[in-house]
Design an enzyme around this catalytic site. Structure first.
Site, short mmCIF file in Angstrom:
data_model
loop_
_atom_site.label_atom_id
_atom_site.label_comp_id
_atom_site.label_asym_id
_atom_site.label_seq_id
_atom_site.Cartn_x
_atom_site.Cartn_y
_atom_site.Cartn_z
CB ILE A 1 -0.84 0.28 1.33
CG1 ILE A 1 -1.47 -1.11 1.34
CG2 ILE A 1 -1.54 0.74 1.05
CD1 ILE A 1 -2.32 -1.39 -0.22
N GLY A 2 1.85 1.22 0.23
CA GLY A 2 3.21 1.57 -0.05
C GLY A 2 4.24 2.01 1.40
CB SER A 3 4.97 2.93 5.01
OG SER A 3 3.20 2.28 5.32
NE ARG B 1 -0.99 5.75 12.98
CZ ARG B 1 -0.35 6.62 12.30
NH1 ARG B 1 1.44 6.65 12.78
NH2 ARG B 1 -0.54 6.43 10.81
CG ASP C 1 -2.96 6.34 -0.54
OD1 ASP C 1 -2.86 5.80 -0.68
OD2 ASP C 1 -2.04 6.24 0.69
CG HIS D 1 -5.04 2.30 0.76
ND1 HIS D 1 -5.69 0.93 0.64
CD2 HIS D 1 -5.36 2.16 1.90
CE1 HIS D 1 -5.93 0.03 1.77
NE2 HIS D 1 -5.03 1.11 2.46
CG HIS E 1 -3.83 -1.76 11.64
ND1 HIS E 1 -4.70 -1.61 10.26
CD2 HIS E 1 -3.68 -0.41 11.67
CE1 HIS E 1 -4.83 -0.89 9.76
NE2 HIS E 1 -4.31 0.40 10.39
CB CYS F 1 -3.52 -0.02 6.16
SG CYS F 1 -3.86 1.83 6.39
#
Length: 763
Positions: free
Chosen positions: A439-441, A523, A607, A649, A702, A734
């Site tokens: 998803i990107g990170s 978080r 996103d 996303h 998560h 995610c």
């Protein structure tokens, strides 16, 4: 005499003390006793911070989530954790995140389970753990947590007002895991609530705040009847109930709410100022009316003089039946503006965090009790700050407003329909069946955070910082190549947060140092402050993405945050319609998209994780919001050539009921959270043919649990029953920034293996 109170206080601590204590405990680096002691110190501090209020909330402190706390108070644990070893805190964290501490004593026998599903708390960016119901669900009171906090508060000398979630909202927020009717459980649930209220009365409690925010949504006759049933059964309890609603307007539920047999009613007068006077005509003469007059969702100073103008006649009419409070829990704002010594001084003068909002509340109370002259200096200072904000040249930019006025319908359209674009993209990208991506990170390691901190503090120069980030980007790219992923990402090492990173580079934003707000569990996010018209002075991501692409022959995704998410995850200006601000953001992101394409980036992800979060709570108002939200995304995304593949996303919300609007966004590929809900989202496709490509998340990032390849294969097979295989992607649900490399590598290894197995089976 006007009474003042608070609905709930932020629980992370002014310096995120709870976050760090939780994460230390989960890693096995500190003890349960140390965590519990830190919680006690924070509660003591928070009650002291609320000194001067007539009633102070108790029970609003949580180690993870207030809805999960209510589940445990009601003895309502998912079947998969019932009977496990360990104490209540172990099971609590197992439901919340899949496991308790890293080194818990029972790790081998019952340490890891499926974490509870998370979704958004109404229209906020807070996530709660969804209660799970079946036809066989039972309830049994466990008031130990609440009673312990009550005893602490009483020992500290505060006037305690325990806070609980009401029975109808609790059922409404949960999810039936079978075909049973949730409302059928009300009969079993109410005796436990009655027992809880009786127990609190026996411990000296006079008032209990019982939150029923579901009253600001559209309720059918059955749910309205549930309120009548519930509160007529609870009216015999020996405590006074303050029924609290917030986040919206009562509208057609006003008569119901006003006439429930409770001692008081709290309404959100910030969201519904026009509903207050009609409500007075419905409210019985003996009932307290609590008005939420300070915005608990945003950080701008309240116009105290304007509020007093309409409050003073009400105070004269209601007398001691008038209570005042923030509109909702202060969970959604940072703790203390006084910490912000580095924040732009002009912007700072316009703001109020949680403690300052309580100060505003006290000023209003003094004005009503003693007259405005008693707080003349405070009112004058408030007026001067508001006038300065209205007159500031930094707020209004004529060039930005002209650009928004020049937006045309063509700016929101791709050059060709999806089918034609898809063929061109397939020829260019040459991806296999079931293409894999993330998803990107990637993990934000201690080294990354240290380098960023050193750079911001001036301990390393820009060249050293850039070298450190490039090294981390290369690490991410090499890891993805070794894993065999098909479309890569640069890992976002340089980004502190998916919204703050962009806000730092856009004109019209300001940034706090300690403005943290809880999103879920430990978080926290630090929303940027969107105070003025938005423009993009320069490219924001192109150099990093171009560098990452230079390291590999595989396609590299450009990663952007969309305009709706930038809007919904910021503290947004309140002096113009949100739609106007969103269009400004859309033009800024559009410019970045075009620069990425010019740099030969052929896959660009925009996103929109917060698209659904911004939905009004009443369906009748959805269409207006979705029209401008979808338009903003299309303006941002649709200036590119057919060959450029646009992804978006979304995560951790219920999307089934807005699938048509998601299709209207016309992204080539959407990745979406489905893993915790066991692909439940895909039920929407039984009645709606989604036209483009979709990547339903196949594992829950998560949770620290590492999913097996067979589990992911089963999820994708379930997805393939509703979406053609040639339009399915395989990806996590995610980004991976909160995870550790030791978790990420095996999880992605299993994910790639799952995709390869699916391809082999298809051939």
């Amino acid at each position: 005499m006007t009474t003042i109170h608070n609905l709930s206080f932020p629980r992370m601590g002014a310096r995120r003390e709870l976050k760090f204590a939780l994460e230390s405990y989960w890693k096995g680096e500190s003890s349960r006793d140390a965590l519990q002691a830190l919680g006690a110190r924070l509660r003591q501090q928070h009650w002291a911070d609320q000194a001067g209020l007539d009633w102070v909330p108790v029970g609003d402190f949580s180690f993870y989530d207030q809805v999960l706390d209510m589940s445990f108070t009601l003895g309502h644990l998912p079947e998969r954790v019932q009977g496990f070893h360990g104490d209540a805190l172990d099971n609590y964290f197992r439901v919340a995140r899949g496991r308790s501490a890293h080194a818990e004593a029972h790790q081998g026998c019952c340490g890891g389970v499926a974490a509870g599903e998370m979704t958004k708390w109404f229209d906020t960016n807070y996530h709660y753990i969804v209660p799970e119901f079946t036809a066989g669900t039972t309830f049994k009171l466990d008031a130990s947590r609440l009673l312990a906090q009550l005893a602490e508060a009483q020992a500290q000398g505060v006037m305690p007002k325990p806070v609980i979630i009401g029975p109808v909202t609790y059922l409404a927020l949960g999810k039936a895991k079978d075909d049973s009717d949730k409302l059928a459980l009300l009969e079993r649930l109410l005796p436990v609530y009655a027992e809880l209220l009786g127990t609190l009365a026996a411990h000296g409690v006079q008032w209990v705040q019982i939150d029923e925010p579901i009253l600001v949504t559209e309720l059918d006759a059955d749910w309205q009847h549930a309120f009548t049933t519930a509160y007529h059964q609870l009216k015999a309890c020996p405590v006074k109930l303050l029924l609290a609603t917030y986040f919206g307007q009562l509208q057609d539920n006003a008569y119901l709410a006003a006439n429930l047999p409770v001692a008081g009613l709290h309404v959100d007068a910030v969201n519904d100022p026009g509903g207050v006077l009609p409500l007075l005509g419905l409210l019985p003469a003996h009932k307290v009316l609590s008005l939420g007059v300070i915005n608990g969702r945003n950080i701008w100073k309240t116009d105290l003089n304007a509020v007093l103008d309409w409050l003073e006649p009400l105070a004269e009419r209601l007398g001691d039946r008038l209570w005042l409070a923030p509109s909702c829990s202060l969970l959604h704002v940072p703790v203390d503006l006084a910490q912000e010594q580095q924040l732009d001084a002009e912007v700072r003068s316009w703001l109020a965090f949680a403690l300052q909002k309580l100060d505003e509340l006290k000023i209003l109370a003094r004005a009503l009790r003693q007259g405005r002259a008693a707080v003349a200096a405070e009112l004058a200072a408030n007026h001067a700050a508001l006038q300065a904000r209205r007159a500031s040249l930094r707020v209004n930019n004529p060039a930005v407003r002209a650009a928004v006025a020049a937006i045309t319908a063509d700016m929101g359209r791709r050059q060709s329909p999806y089918a034609r674009r898809a063929a061109k993209q397939a020829a260019l990208l040459r991806l296999p069946l079931y293409p894999t991506t993330t998803i990107g990170s990637f993990p934000q390691t201690a080294e990354i955070r240290q380098a960023r901190s050193a750079f911001k503090a001036g301990r390393i120069d820009p060249a050293a910082y850039q070298a450190a980030m490039r090294a981390e980007i290369e690490r991410s790219v090499r890891a993805q190549e070794e894993l065999g992923l098909d479309v890569l990402v640069h890992g976002e090492a340089e980004r502190n947060d998916m919204v703050e990173y962009f806000g730092e580079q856009l004109a019209g934003y300001a940034f706090s140092q300690f403005g943290w707000v809880q999103s879920y569990g430990s978080r926290c996010v630090k929303p940027p402050i969107l105070f003025g018209d938005i423009s993009r002075p320069r490219a924001m991501t192109v150099a990093w993405t171009r560098f990452a692409q230079s390291l590999t022959d595989k396609p590299m995704k450009g990663m952007l945050t969309g305009p709706v998410t930038l809007l919904n995850w910021s503290f947004v200006r309140d002096d113009q319609p949100r739609a106007d601000t969103c269009r400004q953001l859309a033009l800024a992101i559009r410019a970045e998209v075009l620069d990425l394409e010019q740099a030969r980036v052929r896959v660009i992800q925009i996103d929109e994780a917060a698209l659904r979060e911004g939905l009004p709570l009443r369906r009748a108002q959805w269409r207006q919001y979705l029209d401008w939200a979808v338009q903003a995304f299309r303006i941002a995304a649709n200036g590119v050539d057919d060959e450029t593949q646009v992804h978006t996303h979304m995560c951790y919300s219920e999307f089934n009921d807005i699938m048509a609007a998601i299709a209207e966004m016309d992204a080539d590929v959407i990745t979406i959270e489905t893993s915790r809900s066991d692909m439940e989202l895909l039920a929407a496709f039984e009645h709606f043919s989604y036209p483009n490509q979709i990547g339903p998340g196949v594992y829950d990032i998560h949770s620290p649990n590492i999913p097996a390849a067979q589990h992911m294969i089963a999820l994708i097979k379930k997805a393939a029953e509703r979406v053609p295989a040639e339009r399915l992607w395989v990806n996590p649900d995610c980004g991976l920034k909160t995870r550790q490399w030791a978790e990420v590598i095996p999880a992605l290894t299993h994910m790639v293996a799952a995709a390869k197995a699916l391809r082999a089976h298809a051939s």
